[in-house]
Design a protein around this motif. Structure first.
Motif, PDB file in Angstrom:
ATOM      1  N   HIS A   1      46.624  37.515  45.627  1.00 27.60           N
ATOM      2  CA  HIS A   1      47.955  38.088  45.369  1.00 27.60           C
ATOM      3  C   HIS A   1      48.227  39.309  46.255  1.00 27.60           C
ATOM      4  O   HIS A   1      48.644  40.363  45.760  1.00 27.60           O
ATOM      5  CB  HIS A   1      48.113  38.444  43.887  1.00 27.60           C
TER       6      HIS A   1
ATOM      7  N   ASP B   1      47.186  31.235  45.664  1.00 27.58           N
ATOM      8  CA  ASP B   1      47.832  32.502  45.322  1.00 27.58           C
ATOM      9  C   ASP B   1      47.329  33.582  46.273  1.00 27.58           C
ATOM     10  O   ASP B   1      46.872  34.656  45.864  1.00 27.58           O
ATOM     11  CB  ASP B   1      47.657  32.880  43.849  1.00 27.58           C
TER      12      ASP B   1
ATOM     13  N   HIS C   1      43.818  30.058  39.651  1.00 26.80           N
ATOM     14  CA  HIS C   1      45.041  30.001  38.865  1.00 26.80           C
ATOM     15  C   HIS C   1      44.966  30.803  37.566  1.00 26.80           C
ATOM     16  O   HIS C   1      45.913  31.508  37.238  1.00 26.80           O
ATOM     17  CB  HIS C   1      45.420  28.552  38.571  1.00 26.80           C
TER      18      HIS C   1
ATOM     19  N   HIS D   1      42.999  33.235  36.616  1.00 27.04           N
ATOM     20  CA  HIS D   1      42.590  34.645  36.707  1.00 27.04           C
ATOM     21  C   HIS D   1      41.534  35.001  35.667  1.00 27.04           C
ATOM     22  O   HIS D   1      41.553  36.087  35.090  1.00 27.04           O
ATOM     23  CB  HIS D   1      43.789  35.596  36.553  1.00 27.04           C
TER      24      HIS D   1
HETATM   25 FE   LIG Z   1      47.332  33.662  40.561  1.00 27.76          FE
END
Ligand SMILES: [Fe+2]
Length: 252
Positions: A14, A47, A190, A192
């Protein structure tokens, strides 16, 4: 080629352009740790950035410009395929058309990267076309230990949010994997948070995020996707010809 392989799996980085480099710093810290463990390869399981922004991909490109081992990328639901192709120089293995699925062939373990994102959606989808591609791809090397890397976990986590935004039609993935006993691990991100499941005979390992960790919401009324003080990190997957696979959580 030796009978030993160490894969660093870094997920849900991220990277942002407005956080004073905090997420990119976590990514770089994970890569430095991977280098200390002499990782043979690094895979980022989606991500990569937070908001699909060009400036975020520019920050990511700077962060991974000099990786300590060959580094491979795949998209998550926060990524844009077009930006990944256009804004991340040197990642020429990414297919120029269609989705970003591909195979990493040049290690003693084969890594099949499965792009099952749905642009504009938070959930993933295993389409019949992708399942057919995976089946053909796995059939091409039936005797080589294989890891499948994807973003969305292909099992129910029993978390109220993440089961809603998980991998749709994951049964198709299990049907394909069941025909290919060389698939030894499925790795994803995904959620986390570290968790474990199964897809046909293959253990599934969900890597944590390098940036933040979610708690669970398992009952009505519990807060959805609460951020916790648990430790961010990454996963180290080690394989030897004699001993097979072991997977380790590495805290940051
Ligand atoms: Fe994520």
């Amino acid at each position: 080629m030796s009978g030993k392989f160490i894969l660093a799996q870094i997920s849900d980085t991220h990277v942002r352009a407005d956080d004073a480099g905090a997420a990119a710093a976590q990514l770089k810290k994970a890569m430095a740790q991977a280098a200390a463990y002499r990782a043979d390869a690094i895979v980022l399981t989606g991500d990569l950035v937070n908001d699909e922004l060009r400036e975020e991909y520019a920050a990511l490109a700077r962060a991974i410009a000099d990786p300590p081992a060959p580094l491979f990328l795949m998209p998550g639901n926060h990524d844009a395929r077009g930006h990944m192709r256009a804004l991340l120089p040197g990642h020429d293995y990414l297919p120029q058309a269609g989705n970003l699925s591909y195979v990493i062939e040049h290690f003693p373990v084969r890594i099949v990267v499965l792009d099952q994102i749905v642009p504009g959606e938070t959930h993933g989808l295993l389409t019949p076309e992708l399942a057919a591609w995976l089946d053909r791809t796995l059939a091409a090397a039936p005797n080589k230990p294989t890891i499948i890397a994807l973003h969305h976990p292909p099992f129910l986590t029993h978390d109220l949010l993440f089961d809603r935004i998980g991998l749709l039609d994951a049964d198709l993935l299990a049907e394909v994997i069941a025909h290919h006993p060389q698939v030894s691990r499925v790795i994803c991100g995904h959620h986390h948070r570290v968790s474990f499941g199964q897809c046909a005979h293959a253990p599934v390992i969900v890597a944590p995020s390098t940036s933040w960790i979610y708690g669970l919401a398992m009952h009505d009324g519990q807060p959805i996707a609460p951020r916790t003080s648990e430790q961010p990190g990454w996963m180290l997957h080690a394989w030897t010809e004699q001993g097979g696979f072991a997977s380790h959580f590495m805290g940051l």
